[in-house]
Design a protein around this motif. Structure first.
Motif, PDB file in Angstrom:
ATOM      1  N   PRO A 350       0.802  -1.241   0.000  1.00  0.00           N
ATOM      2  CA  PRO A 350       0.000   0.000   0.000  1.00  0.00           C
ATOM      3  C   PRO A 350       0.830   1.283   0.000  1.00  0.00           C
ATOM      4  O   PRO A 350       0.276   2.366  -0.126  1.00  0.00           O
ATOM      5  CB  PRO A 350      -0.808  -0.107   1.301  1.00  0.00           C
ATOM      6  N   PHE A 351       2.157   1.165   0.118  1.00  0.00           N
ATOM      7  CA  PHE A 351       3.007   2.339   0.343  1.00  0.00           C
ATOM      8  C   PHE A 351       3.690   2.800  -0.942  1.00  0.00           C
ATOM      9  O   PHE A 351       4.165   1.987  -1.728  1.00  0.00           O
ATOM     10  CB  PHE A 351       4.074   2.017   1.389  1.00  0.00           C
ATOM     11  N   VAL A 352       3.772   4.127  -1.113  1.00  0.00           N
ATOM     12  CA  VAL A 352       4.513   4.662  -2.255  1.00  0.00           C
ATOM     13  C   VAL A 352       6.009   4.551  -1.977  1.00  0.00           C
ATOM     14  O   VAL A 352       6.452   4.642  -0.833  1.00  0.00           O
ATOM     15  CB  VAL A 352       4.125   6.127  -2.545  1.00  0.00           C
ATOM     16  N   ILE A 353       6.787   4.350  -3.034  1.00  0.00           N
ATOM     17  CA  ILE A 353       8.220   4.089  -2.903  1.00  0.00           C
ATOM     18  C   ILE A 353       9.020   5.247  -3.491  1.00  0.00           C
ATOM     19  O   ILE A 353       8.733   5.734  -4.591  1.00  0.00           O
ATOM     20  CB  ILE A 353       8.601   2.793  -3.638  1.00  0.00           C
ATOM     21  N   SER A 354      10.046   5.679  -2.747  1.00  0.00           N
ATOM     22  CA  SER A 354      10.945   6.747  -3.197  1.00  0.00           C
ATOM     23  C   SER A 354      12.380   6.246  -3.138  1.00  0.00           C
ATOM     24  O   SER A 354      12.762   5.535  -2.214  1.00  0.00           O
ATOM     25  CB  SER A 354      10.807   7.988  -2.316  1.00  0.00           C
ATOM     26  N   LYS A 355      13.178   6.657  -4.128  1.00  0.00           N
ATOM     27  CA  LYS A 355      14.590   6.275  -4.167  1.00  0.00           C
ATOM     28  C   LYS A 355      15.515   7.470  -3.995  1.00  0.00           C
ATOM     29  O   LYS A 355      16.739   7.320  -3.999  1.00  0.00           O
ATOM     30  CB  LYS A 355      14.904   5.556  -5.481  1.00  0.00           C
ATOM     31  N   SER A 356      14.928   8.660  -3.864  1.00  0.00           N
ATOM     32  CA  SER A 356      15.715   9.883  -3.696  1.00  0.00           C
ATOM     33  C   SER A 356      14.873  10.913  -2.953  1.00  0.00           C
ATOM     34  O   SER A 356      13.655  10.764  -2.820  1.00  0.00           O
ATOM     35  CB  SER A 356      16.123  10.448  -5.057  1.00  0.00           C
ATOM     36  N   THR A 357      15.532  11.970  -2.481  1.00  0.00           N
ATOM     37  CA  THR A 357      14.811  13.043  -1.798  1.00  0.00           C
ATOM     38  C   THR A 357      13.776  13.674  -2.734  1.00  0.00           C
ATOM     39  O   THR A 357      12.636  13.938  -2.339  1.00  0.00           O
ATOM     40  CB  THR A 357      15.785  14.128  -1.315  1.00  0.00           C
ATOM     41  N   GLU A 358      14.153  13.895  -3.996  1.00  0.00           N
ATOM     42  CA  GLU A 358      13.264  14.538  -4.958  1.00  0.00           C
ATOM     43  C   GLU A 358      12.004  13.694  -5.189  1.00  0.00           C
ATOM     44  O   GLU A 358      10.883  14.223  -5.255  1.00  0.00           O
ATOM     45  CB  GLU A 358      13.998  14.742  -6.285  1.00  0.00           C
ATOM     46  N   GLU A 359      12.202  12.380  -5.286  1.00  0.00           N
ATOM     47  CA  GLU A 359      11.052  11.497  -5.496  1.00  0.00           C
ATOM     48  C   GLU A 359      10.176  11.458  -4.248  1.00  0.00           C
ATOM     49  O   GLU A 359       8.943  11.404  -4.347  1.00  0.00           O
ATOM     50  CB  GLU A 359      11.533  10.090  -5.857  1.00  0.00           C
ATOM     51  N   MET A 360      10.798  11.507  -3.086  1.00  0.00           N
ATOM     52  CA  MET A 360      10.041  11.553  -1.836  1.00  0.00           C
ATOM     53  C   MET A 360       9.167  12.805  -1.785  1.00  0.00           C
ATOM     54  O   MET A 360       7.983  12.736  -1.411  1.00  0.00           O
ATOM     55  CB  MET A 360      10.994  11.526  -0.633  1.00  0.00           C
ATOM     56  N   ILE A 361       9.704  13.929  -2.155  1.00  0.00           N
ATOM     57  CA  ILE A 361       8.942  15.186  -2.159  1.00  0.00           C
ATOM     58  C   ILE A 361       7.725  15.067  -3.072  1.00  0.00           C
ATOM     59  O   ILE A 361       6.606  15.461  -2.707  1.00  0.00           O
ATOM     60  CB  ILE A 361       9.834  16.371  -2.617  1.00  0.00           C
ATOM     61  N   ARG A 362       7.924  14.508  -4.258  1.00  0.00           N
ATOM     62  CA  ARG A 362       6.797  14.347  -5.196  1.00  0.00           C
ATOM     63  C   ARG A 362       5.734  13.410  -4.624  1.00  0.00           C
ATOM     64  O   ARG A 362       4.524  13.651  -4.774  1.00  0.00           O
ATOM     65  CB  ARG A 362       7.310  13.814  -6.540  1.00  0.00           C
ATOM     66  N   ASN A 363       6.157  12.345  -3.963  1.00  0.00           N
ATOM     67  CA  ASN A 363       5.202  11.386  -3.398  1.00  0.00           C
ATOM     68  C   ASN A 363       4.426  11.966  -2.215  1.00  0.00           C
ATOM     69  O   ASN A 363       3.271  11.620  -1.988  1.00  0.00           O
ATOM     70  CB  ASN A 363       5.927  10.111  -2.979  1.00  0.00           C
ATOM     71  N   ILE A 364       5.083  12.847  -1.457  1.00  0.00           N
ATOM     72  CA  ILE A 364       4.376  13.524  -0.359  1.00  0.00           C
ATOM     73  C   ILE A 364       3.315  14.458  -0.929  1.00  0.00           C
ATOM     74  O   ILE A 364       2.173  14.501  -0.463  1.00  0.00           O
ATOM     75  CB  ILE A 364       5.377  14.309   0.529  1.00  0.00           C
ATOM     76  N   GLU A 365       3.697  15.196  -1.961  1.00  0.00           N
ATOM     77  CA  GLU A 365       2.770  16.148  -2.594  1.00  0.00           C
ATOM     78  C   GLU A 365       1.522  15.449  -3.136  1.00  0.00           C
ATOM     79  O   GLU A 365       0.412  15.966  -3.053  1.00  0.00           O
ATOM     80  CB  GLU A 365       3.477  16.885  -3.735  1.00  0.00           C
ATOM     81  N   SER A 366       1.711  14.260  -3.694  1.00  0.00           N
ATOM     82  CA  SER A 366       0.604  13.573  -4.373  1.00  0.00           C
ATOM     83  C   SER A 366      -0.064  12.505  -3.510  1.00  0.00           C
ATOM     84  O   SER A 366      -0.866  11.717  -4.020  1.00  0.00           O
ATOM     85  CB  SER A 366       1.117  12.937  -5.667  1.00  0.00           C
ATOM     86  N   PHE A 367       0.228  12.490  -2.230  1.00  0.00           N
ATOM     87  CA  PHE A 367      -0.324  11.447  -1.354  1.00  0.00           C
ATOM     88  C   PHE A 367      -1.850  11.488  -1.360  1.00  0.00           C
ATOM     89  O   PHE A 367      -2.466  12.529  -1.124  1.00  0.00           O
ATOM     90  CB  PHE A 367       0.189  11.637   0.070  1.00  0.00           C
ATOM     91  N   ASP A 368      -2.448  10.315  -1.616  1.00  0.00           N
ATOM     92  CA  ASP A 368      -3.906  10.180  -1.678  1.00  0.00           C
ATOM     93  C   ASP A 368      -4.365   9.349  -0.481  1.00  0.00           C
ATOM     94  O   ASP A 368      -4.249   8.124  -0.491  1.00  0.00           O
ATOM     95  CB  ASP A 368      -4.303   9.502  -2.996  1.00  0.00           C
ATOM     96  N   LYS A 369      -4.875  10.015   0.538  1.00  0.00           N
ATOM     97  CA  LYS A 369      -5.229   9.327   1.773  1.00  0.00           C
ATOM     98  C   LYS A 369      -6.320   8.282   1.573  1.00  0.00           C
ATOM     99  O   LYS A 369      -6.240   7.157   2.095  1.00  0.00           O
ATOM    100  CB  LYS A 369      -5.692  10.345   2.831  1.00  0.00           C
TER     101      LYS A 369
END
Length: 403
Positions: A350-369
């Motif tokens: 169920p979790f979004v995956i990030s491999k870098s800080t930049e990807e983490m930022i994008r995944n936080i922005e687009s988080f769909d609760k």
């Protein structure tokens, strides 16, 4: 001296190690002495009301056994509860009714040899020999797992560990499970064919009970404003103890969480117990980034945490019970997967995956609760998870019925 020689002669295990002593092996010498002590103490009668607990080879008051012990105390059961600890000085967290004994000492061997019940979450030392009237509850230290373990990862394990693991499973009378997945894992990968109590994980009871009290306790410990939220970064360890894989822009992620969820966050960093002593090598130069690696109880931290970031740690499966957001930051997926292998494909979690800080930022922005909650509920149902906050009570019921 002649009696000692006879004991060694009668016991094949001791005889083999005695040969190693002649070659100057300190390990063999120490373990032979422990084995002889075990045999000597096994002559003593078993104390029908004694429970001896060991947590991660001598660590403090935490994990599953903590909550089993607290349930025994809550019920005012007349049990002599003994906890084996490596550091006898750090005992402030233990209730006064629990006796502390030095882990690995001759006294610890005596306590184990004369107890009615053992409780452990890791494998026991090779010299332990369960007596006929003794019972062994193996709680293990996880429920649903991502990394393949035990027999499923046998090629990555030390041969001596595999030997002890098989013996430990042979000694166990019951394993504690929190899901169909967990039960199947014990039956297929733990060299075990005995009873499995599918009742929930005792340490996860805290995720359902006394949430505000625990949250206040954690925030008070770290001097965090009661109105601030907590994001915790809790990765697992790498076999080479490399810390580079843990380094990303913590402060930038905190700022993004602040904006995305309209709250003010601080970050706790909690390294795995295998590498927590190296945690000070990370960057804690910000007042918003705090070292939580030395906090005694991981489950209390999960209760107080509002957002979790991890990589391959099974803490993600505990945390999903809270239905709060969890993100995966993993910059070395291929290398890690090649080493141990996974039970699940990361992309199917169920979790979004990030491999870098930049990807983490994008995944936080687009988080769909809403989407996240739907996926969490589906996953828990598919794995047959039974955690509901009452696991400790069910385990103590088992103890009372079998004591």
């Amino acid at each position: 001296m002649s009696k000692l020689k006879n004991i060694i002669k009668r016991n094949k295990g001791i005889s083999k190690i005695a040969e190693m002593i002649i070659d100057g092996s300190k390990w063999a010498y120490d373990n032979t002495i422990n084995r002889i002590c075990w045999i000597m103490y096994s002559i003593h009668p078993i104390n029908e009301n004694k429970i001896v607990i060991c947590n991660y080879y001598g660590r403090g008051f935490s994990d599953n056994a903590k909550y089993i012990a607290m349930e025994c105390i809550k019920r005012k059961l007349d049990y002599d509860i003994v906890w084996l600890v490596s550091n006898m000085e750090k005992n402030e967290e233990f209730p006064g009714s629990i006796r502390l004994v030095k882990y690995g000492s001759f006294k610890a061997i005596k306590e184990l040899a004369t107890a009615r019940i053992w409780i452990d979450n890791s494998r026991k030392n090779y010299y332990t020999r369960k007596r006929k009237k003794q019972l062994y509850i193996q709680t293990w230290h996880g429920g649903i797992a991502l990394k393949k373990i035990e027999k499923d990862a046998e090629n990555a394990l030390n041969k001596s560990y595999v030997k002890f693991a098989k013996k430990d499973s042979e000694n166990a009378d019951v394993f504690i499970s929190n899901s169909k997945f967990n039960t199947n894992m014990y039956e297929n990968a733990f060299w075990y064919d005995g009873e499995v109590l599918e009742c929930g994980v005792p340490r996860n009871d805290l995720l359902f009970n006394n949430v505000k009290e625990t949250t206040d306790k954690v925030k008070d410990f770290f001097n965090i404003d009661i109105n601030k939220k907590i994001v915790m970064y809790a990765p697992t360890f790498r076999k080479d103890n490399n810390l580079d894989v843990y380094k990303f822009d913590y402060e930038k992620c905190i700022q993004e969480f602040n904006e995305r969820f309209s709250e003010e966050y601080v970050m706790l960093i909690r390294l795995h117990p295998n590498v927590f002593h190296k945690s000070t090598e990370l960057n804690f130069n910000s007042e918003n980034v705090l070292n939580a690696s030395f906090y005694p109880d991981m489950q209390e931290l999960l209760v107080a945490t509002d957002i979790l970031i991890t990589d391959y740690s099974s803490s993600m499966f505990d945390f999903m019970l809270t239905k709060k957001p969890c993100f995966i930051y993993a910059s070395d997926i291929k290398n890690y997967s090649d080493d141990r292998g996974f039970y699940f494909e990361l992309k199917k979690l169920p979790f979004v995956i990030s491999k870098s800080t930049e990807e983490m930022i994008r995944n936080i922005e687009s988080f769909d609760k809403e989407r996240y909650l739907d996926q969490v509920d589906k996953f828990l149902k598919e794995q047959g998870c039974v955690d509901d906050g009452n696991a400790s009570s069910r385990v103590v019921d088992w103890i009372e019925n079998n004591m």
